[in-house]
Design a protein around this motif. Structure first.
Motif, PDB file in Angstrom:
ATOM      1  N   ILE A  47      15.378  13.048  -4.604  1.00 32.21           N
ATOM      2  CA  ILE A  47      15.658  13.197  -3.171  1.00 32.21           C
ATOM      3  C   ILE A  47      16.973  13.956  -3.010  1.00 32.21           C
ATOM      4  CG2 ILE A  47      15.960  11.969  -0.988  1.00 32.21           C
ATOM      5  CD1 ILE A  47      14.650   9.530  -2.361  1.00 32.21           C
ATOM      6  N   PRO A  48      16.894  15.254  -2.683  1.00 34.58           N
ATOM      7  CA  PRO A  48      18.142  16.000  -2.465  1.00 34.58           C
ATOM      8  C   PRO A  48      18.824  15.569  -1.173  1.00 34.58           C
ATOM      9  CG  PRO A  48      16.245  17.382  -1.966  1.00 34.58           C
ATOM     10  CD  PRO A  48      15.699  16.094  -2.525  1.00 34.58           C
ATOM     11  N   LEU A  49      20.125  15.573  -1.182  1.00 38.18           N
ATOM     12  CA  LEU A  49      20.896  15.184   0.000  1.00 38.18           C
ATOM     13  C   LEU A  49      21.387  16.388   0.780  1.00 38.18           C
ATOM     14  CD1 LEU A  49      22.965  12.247  -1.552  1.00 38.18           C
ATOM     15  CD2 LEU A  49      20.797  12.146  -0.297  1.00 38.18           C
ATOM     16  N   GLN A  50      20.984  17.571   0.343  1.00 38.69           N
ATOM     17  CA  GLN A  50      21.373  18.802   1.021  1.00 38.69           C
ATOM     18  C   GLN A  50      20.122  19.585   1.379  1.00 38.69           C
ATOM     19  OE1 GLN A  50      23.921  20.661  -1.846  1.00 38.69           O
ATOM     20  NE2 GLN A  50      25.599  19.189  -1.577  1.00 38.69           N
ATOM     21  N   ALA A  51      20.185  20.314   2.468  1.00 41.34           N
ATOM     22  CA  ALA A  51      19.030  21.096   2.931  1.00 41.34           C
ATOM     23  C   ALA A  51      18.743  22.239   1.961  1.00 41.34           C
ATOM     24  CB  ALA A  51      19.300  21.640   4.328  1.00 41.34           C
ATOM     25  N   GLY A  52      17.486  22.728   2.017  1.00 43.08           N
ATOM     26  CA  GLY A  52      17.087  23.842   1.174  1.00 43.08           C
ATOM     27  C   GLY A  52      16.269  23.367  -0.013  1.00 43.08           C
ATOM     28  N   GLY A  53      15.764  24.312  -0.785  1.00 38.80           N
ATOM     29  CA  GLY A  53      14.952  23.981  -1.947  1.00 38.80           C
ATOM     30  C   GLY A  53      13.580  23.473  -1.557  1.00 38.80           C
ATOM     31  N   ASN A  54      13.004  22.686  -2.460  1.00 36.41           N
ATOM     32  CA  ASN A  54      11.651  22.175  -2.247  1.00 36.41           C
ATOM     33  C   ASN A  54      11.625  20.855  -1.504  1.00 36.41           C
ATOM     34  OD1 ASN A  54      10.519  24.356  -3.628  1.00 36.41           O
ATOM     35  ND2 ASN A  54      10.685  23.304  -5.611  1.00 36.41           N
ATOM     36  N   GLY A  55      12.791  20.300  -1.185  1.00 33.71           N
ATOM     37  CA  GLY A  55      12.817  18.995  -0.534  1.00 33.71           C
ATOM     38  C   GLY A  55      12.549  17.894  -1.549  1.00 33.71           C
ATOM     39  N   ILE A  56      12.042  16.769  -1.052  1.00 35.71           N
ATOM     40  CA  ILE A  56      11.772  15.632  -1.926  1.00 35.71           C
ATOM     41  C   ILE A  56      10.636  15.978  -2.893  1.00 35.71           C
ATOM     42  CG2 ILE A  56      11.033  13.222  -2.011  1.00 35.71           C
ATOM     43  CD1 ILE A  56      12.231  12.871   0.755  1.00 35.71           C
ATOM     44  N   GLU A  57      10.835  15.653  -4.177  1.00 39.08           N
ATOM     45  CA  GLU A  57       9.807  15.861  -5.187  1.00 39.08           C
ATOM     46  C   GLU A  57       9.436  14.525  -5.809  1.00 39.08           C
ATOM     47  OE1 GLU A  57      11.141  18.765  -7.978  1.00 39.08           O
ATOM     48  OE2 GLU A  57      10.804  20.434  -6.587  1.00 39.08           O
ATOM     49  N   MET A  58       8.150  14.388  -6.140  1.00 32.92           N
ATOM     50  CA  MET A  58       7.640  13.134  -6.687  1.00 32.92           C
ATOM     51  C   MET A  58       6.865  13.384  -7.964  1.00 32.92           C
ATOM     52  SD  MET A  58       5.108  10.276  -4.932  1.00 32.92           S
ATOM     53  CE  MET A  58       3.637  11.336  -4.947  1.00 32.92           C
ATOM     54  N   ASP A  59       7.015  12.483  -8.919  1.00 26.74           N
ATOM     55  CA  ASP A  59       6.142  12.389 -10.083  1.00 26.74           C
ATOM     56  C   ASP A  59       5.401  11.063  -9.991  1.00 26.74           C
ATOM     57  OD1 ASP A  59       7.026  14.774 -11.106  1.00 26.74           O
ATOM     58  OD2 ASP A  59       8.471  13.867 -12.479  1.00 26.74           O
ATOM     59  N   LEU A  60       4.082  11.112  -9.992  1.00 30.24           N
ATOM     60  CA  LEU A  60       3.270   9.900  -9.941  1.00 30.24           C
ATOM     61  C   LEU A  60       2.102  10.065 -10.901  1.00 30.24           C
ATOM     62  CD1 LEU A  60       2.530   7.141  -8.719  1.00 30.24           C
ATOM     63  CD2 LEU A  60       1.266   8.371  -6.930  1.00 30.24           C
ATOM     64  N   LEU A  61       2.007   9.184 -11.881  1.00 33.11           N
ATOM     65  CA  LEU A  61       0.905   9.162 -12.836  1.00 33.11           C
ATOM     66  C   LEU A  61       0.281   7.781 -12.791  1.00 33.11           C
ATOM     67  CD1 LEU A  61       3.415  10.948 -14.158  1.00 33.11           C
ATOM     68  CD2 LEU A  61       1.754  11.264 -15.984  1.00 33.11           C
ATOM     69  N   VAL A  62      -1.029   7.731 -12.550  1.00 25.45           N
ATOM     70  CA  VAL A  62      -1.734   6.463 -12.382  1.00 25.45           C
ATOM     71  C   VAL A  62      -2.966   6.471 -13.282  1.00 25.45           C
ATOM     72  CG1 VAL A  62      -2.896   4.916 -10.762  1.00 25.45           C
ATOM     73  CG2 VAL A  62      -0.985   6.327  -9.967  1.00 25.45           C
ATOM     74  N   GLY A  63      -3.158   5.389 -14.010  1.00 23.66           N
ATOM     75  CA  GLY A  63      -4.351   5.232 -14.840  1.00 23.66           C
ATOM     76  C   GLY A  63      -5.073   3.953 -14.495  1.00 23.66           C
ATOM     77  N   VAL A  64      -6.410   3.981 -14.500  1.00 25.48           N
ATOM     78  CA  VAL A  64      -7.214   2.800 -14.187  1.00 25.48           C
ATOM     79  C   VAL A  64      -8.456   2.818 -15.067  1.00 25.48           C
ATOM     80  CG1 VAL A  64      -8.480   3.945 -12.322  1.00 25.48           C
ATOM     81  CG2 VAL A  64      -8.269   1.451 -12.312  1.00 25.48           C
ATOM     82  N   GLN A  65      -8.943   1.631 -15.409  1.00 26.11           N
ATOM     83  CA  GLN A  65     -10.157   1.488 -16.209  1.00 26.11           C
ATOM     84  C   GLN A  65     -11.125   0.560 -15.507  1.00 26.11           C
ATOM     85  OE1 GLN A  65      -8.292   0.136 -19.941  1.00 26.11           O
ATOM     86  NE2 GLN A  65      -8.929   2.060 -20.876  1.00 26.11           N
ATOM     87  N   ASP A  66     -12.413   0.753 -15.825  1.00 23.44           N
ATOM     88  CA  ASP A  66     -13.472  -0.157 -15.358  1.00 23.44           C
ATOM     89  C   ASP A  66     -13.438  -0.303 -13.839  1.00 23.44           C
ATOM     90  OD1 ASP A  66     -15.612  -1.879 -15.493  1.00 23.44           O
ATOM     91  OD2 ASP A  66     -14.388  -3.651 -15.909  1.00 23.44           O
ATOM     92  N   SER A  67     -13.752   0.788 -13.130  1.00 26.30           N
ATOM     93  CA  SER A  67     -13.672   0.798 -11.675  1.00 26.30           C
ATOM     94  C   SER A  67     -14.908   1.463 -11.090  1.00 26.30           C
ATOM     95  CB  SER A  67     -12.386   1.527 -11.232  1.00 26.30           C
ATOM     96  OG  SER A  67     -12.166   1.369  -9.845  1.00 26.30           O
ATOM     97  N   HIS A  68     -14.871   1.730  -9.777  1.00 18.69           N
ATOM     98  CA  HIS A  68     -16.009   2.298  -9.052  1.00 18.69           C
ATOM     99  C   HIS A  68     -15.555   3.601  -8.391  1.00 18.69           C
ATOM    100  CE1 HIS A  68     -19.174   2.840  -6.050  1.00 18.69           C
ATOM    101  NE2 HIS A  68     -19.900   1.961  -6.725  1.00 18.69           N
ATOM    102  N   PRO A  69     -16.438   4.623  -8.332  1.00 20.56           N
ATOM    103  CA  PRO A  69     -16.039   5.909  -7.735  1.00 20.56           C
ATOM    104  C   PRO A  69     -15.570   5.817  -6.290  1.00 20.56           C
ATOM    105  CG  PRO A  69     -18.087   6.172  -8.971  1.00 20.56           C
ATOM    106  CD  PRO A  69     -17.796   4.695  -8.921  1.00 20.56           C
ATOM    107  N   ILE A  70     -15.968   4.788  -5.560  1.00 21.97           N
ATOM    108  CA  ILE A  70     -15.601   4.707  -4.146  1.00 21.97           C
ATOM    109  C   ILE A  70     -14.086   4.659  -3.959  1.00 21.97           C
ATOM    110  CG2 ILE A  70     -15.643   2.178  -4.013  1.00 21.97           C
ATOM    111  CD1 ILE A  70     -16.961   2.466  -1.265  1.00 21.97           C
ATOM    112  N   TYR A  71     -13.361   4.180  -4.951  1.00 25.81           N
ATOM    113  CA  TYR A  71     -11.920   4.011  -4.790  1.00 25.81           C
ATOM    114  C   TYR A  71     -11.148   5.314  -4.996  1.00 25.81           C
ATOM    115  CZ  TYR A  71     -13.210  -0.886  -5.073  1.00 25.81           C
ATOM    116  OH  TYR A  71     -13.788  -2.101  -4.835  1.00 25.81           O
ATOM    117  N   ARG A  72     -11.847   6.397  -5.344  1.00 23.33           N
ATOM    118  CA  ARG A  72     -11.147   7.677  -5.504  1.00 23.33           C
ATOM    119  C   ARG A  72     -10.480   8.117  -4.206  1.00 23.33           C
ATOM    120  NH1 ARG A  72     -16.323   8.547  -4.377  1.00 23.33           N
ATOM    121  NH2 ARG A  72     -16.945  10.251  -3.016  1.00 23.33           N
TER     122      ARG A  72
END
Length: 268
Positions: A47-72
Protein backbone atom coordinates in the motif's frame (compact mmCIF):
# COMPACT_ATOMS: atom_id res chain seq x y z
CA UNK A 1 -15.31 -8.31 -6.15
CA UNK A 2 -18.92 -7.42 -5.39
CA UNK A 3 -18.73 -9.11 -1.98
CA UNK A 4 -15.93 -9.90 0.49
CA UNK A 5 -14.54 -13.44 0.44
CA UNK A 6 -16.20 -14.97 3.50
CA UNK A 7 -14.78 -17.96 5.37
CA UNK A 8 -16.05 -19.82 8.43
CA UNK A 9 -12.65 -19.72 10.08
CA UNK A 10 -9.08 -18.67 9.32
CA UNK A 11 -5.87 -19.58 11.13
CA UNK A 12 -2.39 -18.23 10.46
CA UNK A 13 -0.10 -15.26 10.92
CA UNK A 14 0.03 -11.79 9.37
CA UNK A 15 3.03 -9.45 9.40
CA UNK A 16 2.53 -5.69 9.18
CA UNK A 17 5.30 -3.21 8.38
CA UNK A 18 5.31 0.48 7.54
CA UNK A 19 7.58 3.33 6.68
CA UNK A 20 7.40 6.84 5.31
CA UNK A 21 6.32 5.78 1.82
CA UNK A 22 4.36 2.50 2.17
CA UNK A 23 2.57 -0.05 4.34
CA UNK A 24 3.06 -3.75 3.63
CA UNK A 25 1.09 -6.73 4.84
CA UNK A 26 2.23 -10.32 4.33
CA UNK A 27 1.09 -13.69 5.61
CA UNK A 28 2.56 -17.02 6.43
CA UNK A 29 0.61 -20.05 5.25
CA UNK A 30 -3.06 -19.41 6.08
CA UNK A 31 -5.49 -22.25 6.72
CA UNK A 32 -9.17 -21.51 6.22
CA UNK A 33 -12.47 -23.36 5.99
CA UNK A 34 -15.43 -22.26 3.91
CA UNK A 35 -18.35 -23.69 1.99
CA UNK A 36 -15.92 -24.75 -0.74
CA UNK A 37 -13.91 -26.91 1.68
CA UNK A 38 -10.49 -26.66 3.32
CA UNK A 39 -8.30 -23.90 1.91
CA UNK A 40 -4.62 -22.96 2.04
CA UNK A 41 -3.58 -19.42 1.12
CA UNK A 42 -0.78 -16.86 0.96
CA UNK A 43 -1.67 -13.17 1.04
CA UNK A 44 0.15 -9.87 0.73
CA UNK A 45 -0.62 -6.18 0.23
CA UNK A 46 1.67 -3.34 -0.83
CA UNK A 47 0.00 0.00 0.00
CA UNK A 48 1.85 3.11 -1.19
CA UNK A 49 1.32 6.24 0.88
CA UNK A 50 2.05 8.56 -2.02
CA UNK A 51 0.06 9.16 -5.20
CA UNK A 52 1.18 7.75 -8.53
CA UNK A 53 2.33 4.33 -9.70
CA UNK A 54 0.04 1.33 -9.78
CA UNK A 55 -1.64 2.05 -6.46
CA UNK A 56 -2.34 -0.79 -4.06
CA UNK A 57 -0.96 -4.15 -5.22
CA UNK A 58 -2.01 -7.56 -3.93
CA UNK A 59 -0.59 -11.07 -4.01
CA UNK A 60 -3.18 -13.75 -3.29
CA UNK A 61 -2.63 -17.49 -3.81
CA UNK A 62 -5.40 -19.89 -2.80
CA UNK A 63 -5.49 -23.68 -3.02
CA UNK A 64 -8.44 -26.00 -2.35
CA UNK A 65 -9.07 -29.73 -2.68
CA UNK A 66 -12.16 -31.92 -2.92
CA UNK A 67 -14.70 -29.24 -3.87
CA UNK A 68 -17.49 -28.46 -6.36
CA UNK A 69 -17.27 -26.27 -9.51
CA UNK A 70 -20.10 -24.03 -8.28
CA UNK A 71 -17.74 -22.34 -5.83
CA UNK A 72 -15.53 -20.96 -8.61
CA UNK A 73 -17.80 -17.92 -8.75
CA UNK A 74 -16.44 -16.86 -5.37
CA UNK A 75 -12.96 -16.35 -6.82
CA UNK A 76 -13.62 -15.01 -10.32
CA UNK A 77 -13.32 -11.20 -10.16
CA UNK A 78 -15.85 -8.86 -11.73
CA UNK A 79 -13.23 -7.16 -13.90
CA UNK A 80 -13.27 -9.93 -16.52
CA UNK A 81 -14.80 -9.34 -19.96
CA UNK A 82 -18.61 -9.52 -19.67
CA UNK A 83 -18.97 -12.18 -22.38
CA UNK A 84 -16.27 -14.31 -20.78
CA UNK A 85 -17.85 -13.94 -17.34
CA UNK A 86 -21.24 -14.98 -18.74
CA UNK A 87 -19.63 -18.01 -20.42
CA UNK A 88 -18.02 -19.06 -17.14
CA UNK A 89 -21.34 -18.66 -15.30
CA UNK A 90 -23.19 -21.03 -17.62
CA UNK A 91 -20.59 -23.35 -19.16
CA UNK A 92 -19.33 -25.44 -16.23
CA UNK A 93 -22.01 -27.44 -14.44
CA UNK A 94 -22.17 -30.27 -11.94
CA UNK A 95 -18.97 -32.15 -11.21
CA UNK A 96 -16.08 -32.56 -8.81
CA UNK A 97 -12.92 -30.51 -8.29
CA UNK A 98 -10.07 -32.73 -7.20
CA UNK A 99 -7.88 -29.68 -6.64
CA UNK A 100 -7.82 -26.04 -7.67
CA UNK A 101 -5.57 -23.01 -7.37
CA UNK A 102 -6.36 -19.31 -7.71
CA UNK A 103 -3.81 -16.52 -8.14
CA UNK A 104 -4.09 -12.74 -8.18
CA UNK A 105 -0.87 -10.79 -8.53
CA UNK A 106 -0.61 -7.06 -9.20
CA UNK A 107 -2.62 -3.88 -9.11
CA UNK A 108 -6.08 -3.72 -7.56
CA UNK A 109 -7.13 -0.54 -9.39
CA UNK A 110 -9.95 -1.29 -11.84
CA UNK A 111 -8.29 0.45 -14.80
CA UNK A 112 -4.90 -1.23 -14.25
CA UNK A 113 -5.53 -4.57 -15.97
CA UNK A 114 -2.13 -4.63 -17.75
CA UNK A 115 -0.44 -4.39 -14.33
CA UNK A 116 -1.94 -7.61 -12.93
CA UNK A 117 -2.53 -11.25 -13.70
CA UNK A 118 -5.47 -13.39 -12.60
CA UNK A 119 -5.34 -17.16 -12.95
CA UNK A 120 -7.52 -20.09 -11.93
CA UNK A 121 -6.52 -23.73 -12.48
CA UNK A 122 -8.72 -26.73 -11.69
CA UNK A 123 -8.30 -30.47 -12.03
CA UNK A 124 -11.85 -31.78 -12.42
CA UNK A 125 -13.53 -35.18 -12.77
CA UNK A 126 -17.02 -36.13 -13.97
CA UNK A 127 -17.75 -32.48 -14.76
CA UNK A 128 -20.42 -31.21 -17.15
CA UNK A 129 -19.23 -28.66 -19.74
CA UNK A 130 -21.67 -26.73 -21.92
CA UNK A 131 -19.21 -24.74 -24.00
CA UNK A 132 -21.90 -23.24 -26.30
CA UNK A 133 -25.73 -23.59 -26.18
CA UNK A 134 -25.92 -24.47 -29.88
CA UNK A 135 -23.51 -27.42 -29.59
CA UNK A 136 -23.92 -30.65 -27.61
CA UNK A 137 -22.50 -30.55 -24.05
CA UNK A 138 -19.68 -32.82 -22.91
CA UNK A 139 -18.92 -34.51 -19.60
CA UNK A 140 -15.24 -34.49 -18.68
CA UNK A 141 -14.29 -37.76 -17.00
CA UNK A 142 -11.07 -35.96 -16.11
CA UNK A 143 -9.73 -32.64 -17.29
CA UNK A 144 -7.86 -29.42 -16.64
CA UNK A 145 -9.56 -26.00 -16.64
CA UNK A 146 -7.17 -23.04 -16.78
CA UNK A 147 -8.15 -19.35 -16.74
CA UNK A 148 -5.26 -17.04 -17.54
CA UNK A 149 -6.55 -13.46 -17.46
CA UNK A 150 -8.97 -13.26 -20.42
CA UNK A 151 -8.05 -16.67 -21.86
CA UNK A 152 -9.71 -19.96 -20.89
CA UNK A 153 -8.33 -23.40 -21.73
CA UNK A 154 -9.99 -26.76 -21.07
CA UNK A 155 -8.20 -30.02 -21.83
CA UNK A 156 -9.43 -33.56 -21.34
CA UNK A 157 -8.02 -36.95 -22.28
CA UNK A 158 -11.39 -38.59 -21.69
CA UNK A 159 -14.92 -37.19 -22.07
CA UNK A 160 -18.37 -38.23 -23.25
CA UNK A 161 -20.48 -36.55 -25.91
CA UNK A 162 -23.95 -38.02 -26.50
CA UNK A 163 -23.20 -41.78 -26.31
CA UNK A 164 -19.70 -41.35 -27.74
CA UNK A 165 -16.30 -41.11 -26.12
CA UNK A 166 -14.09 -38.11 -26.84
CA UNK A 167 -10.31 -38.01 -26.47
CA UNK A 168 -7.75 -35.23 -26.83
CA UNK A 169 -10.56 -32.73 -26.23
CA UNK A 170 -9.54 -29.06 -26.22
CA UNK A 171 -11.73 -26.00 -25.63
CA UNK A 172 -10.10 -22.56 -25.84
CA UNK A 173 -11.45 -19.02 -25.56
CA UNK A 174 -9.59 -15.75 -26.11
CA UNK A 175 -10.21 -12.14 -27.10
CA UNK A 176 -9.68 -11.53 -30.81
CA UNK A 177 -8.44 -8.30 -32.40
CA UNK A 178 -11.97 -6.85 -32.15
CA UNK A 179 -12.15 -7.67 -28.39
CA UNK A 180 -14.75 -10.37 -29.08
CA UNK A 181 -14.53 -13.70 -27.27
CA UNK A 182 -13.53 -16.43 -29.71
CA UNK A 183 -14.19 -20.11 -28.96
CA UNK A 184 -12.27 -23.02 -30.49
CA UNK A 185 -13.10 -26.69 -29.93
CA UNK A 186 -11.20 -29.72 -31.18
CA UNK A 187 -11.24 -33.40 -30.35
CA UNK A 188 -11.47 -36.98 -31.55
CA UNK A 189 -14.77 -38.80 -31.00
CA UNK A 190 -15.70 -42.47 -31.33
CA UNK A 191 -19.15 -43.95 -30.86
CA UNK A 192 -22.44 -44.82 -32.55
CA UNK A 193 -22.97 -43.51 -36.06
CA UNK A 194 -26.31 -42.17 -34.84
CA UNK A 195 -24.38 -39.60 -32.79
CA UNK A 196 -22.86 -38.25 -35.98
CA UNK A 197 -26.33 -37.65 -37.41
CA UNK A 198 -27.40 -36.04 -34.14
CA UNK A 199 -24.46 -33.62 -34.39
CA UNK A 200 -25.47 -32.73 -37.95
CA UNK A 201 -29.15 -32.30 -37.07
CA UNK A 202 -28.96 -30.63 -33.65
CA UNK A 203 -26.27 -27.99 -34.09
CA UNK A 204 -25.47 -24.99 -36.34
CA UNK A 205 -24.34 -27.56 -38.92
CA UNK A 206 -28.04 -28.06 -39.70
CA UNK A 207 -28.20 -24.69 -41.45
CA UNK A 208 -24.99 -25.42 -43.38
CA UNK A 209 -26.31 -28.73 -44.75
CA UNK A 210 -29.87 -27.48 -45.24
CA UNK A 211 -31.43 -30.17 -43.04
CA UNK A 212 -30.59 -32.79 -45.66
CA UNK A 213 -29.92 -35.48 -43.02
CA UNK A 214 -32.85 -34.76 -40.70
CA UNK A 215 -34.76 -37.98 -41.56
CA UNK A 216 -31.77 -40.30 -41.95
CA UNK A 217 -31.09 -43.11 -39.48
CA UNK A 218 -27.79 -44.89 -38.91
CA UNK A 219 -26.28 -47.77 -36.98
CA UNK A 220 -22.68 -48.91 -36.69
CA UNK A 221 -19.52 -47.18 -35.49
CA UNK A 222 -18.22 -43.73 -36.33
CA UNK A 223 -14.86 -42.07 -35.69
CA UNK A 224 -14.83 -38.27 -35.98
CA UNK A 225 -12.20 -35.53 -35.80
CA UNK A 226 -13.80 -32.15 -35.06
CA UNK A 227 -12.33 -28.65 -35.24
CA UNK A 228 -14.62 -25.66 -34.65
CA UNK A 229 -13.92 -21.96 -34.28
CA UNK A 230 -16.63 -19.40 -33.61
CA UNK A 231 -17.00 -15.88 -32.25
CA UNK A 232 -19.40 -15.47 -29.31
CA UNK A 233 -21.89 -12.63 -29.06
CA UNK A 234 -24.19 -10.66 -31.34
CA UNK A 235 -23.31 -10.10 -35.00
CA UNK A 236 -20.78 -12.93 -35.05
CA UNK A 237 -19.55 -14.27 -38.40
CA UNK A 238 -20.42 -17.87 -39.37
CA UNK A 239 -18.42 -20.56 -37.56
CA UNK A 240 -15.43 -22.27 -39.12
CA UNK A 241 -16.15 -26.02 -39.15
CA UNK A 242 -13.84 -28.91 -40.08
CA UNK A 243 -15.28 -32.40 -39.52
CA UNK A 244 -13.62 -35.60 -40.76
CA UNK A 245 -15.37 -38.93 -40.25
CA UNK A 246 -14.48 -42.61 -40.68
CA UNK A 247 -17.44 -44.98 -41.09
CA UNK A 248 -17.06 -48.53 -39.72
CA UNK A 249 -19.66 -51.08 -40.91
CA UNK A 250 -22.44 -48.48 -40.92
CA UNK A 251 -26.00 -49.15 -42.06
CA UNK A 252 -27.86 -46.07 -43.36
CA UNK A 253 -31.50 -45.50 -44.17
CA UNK A 254 -31.62 -42.48 -46.47
CA UNK A 255 -34.87 -40.54 -46.28
CA UNK A 256 -36.74 -39.35 -48.23
CA UNK A 257 -36.27 -42.04 -50.83
CA UNK A 258 -36.33 -45.14 -48.60
CA UNK A 259 -32.82 -46.01 -49.73
CA UNK A 260 -31.02 -48.51 -47.45
CA UNK A 261 -27.22 -48.50 -47.69
CA UNK A 262 -25.58 -51.37 -45.82
CA UNK A 263 -22.10 -52.09 -44.42
CA UNK A 264 -20.55 -48.74 -45.29
CA UNK A 265 -16.81 -48.37 -44.63
CA UNK A 266 -14.93 -45.25 -45.61
CA UNK A 267 -14.26 -41.57 -44.95
CA UNK A 268 -16.43 -38.48 -45.28
Amino acid sequence: YDEPLFFDEIHGSLDLAWGADRVTLSSGLLSARGEEGQIRALFGLDIPLQAGGNGIEMDLLVGVQDSHPIYRAKYVPNVLDENLSAWLDTSIGDGHIEEAAFLWRGALRRDAAPQRTVQLACYVTDTYLEYHPDWPPATLESGIVLINDARVSVWSDSATLFDSTASSLSVETWLNADKKVTLAVSGAIRGPAADGLALLNDSPLTALVGGAFSDWTASGELETDVDLELVLGQGAPPPVVDVQTRWLDVDLDVMPGKLPVKSVDGEF
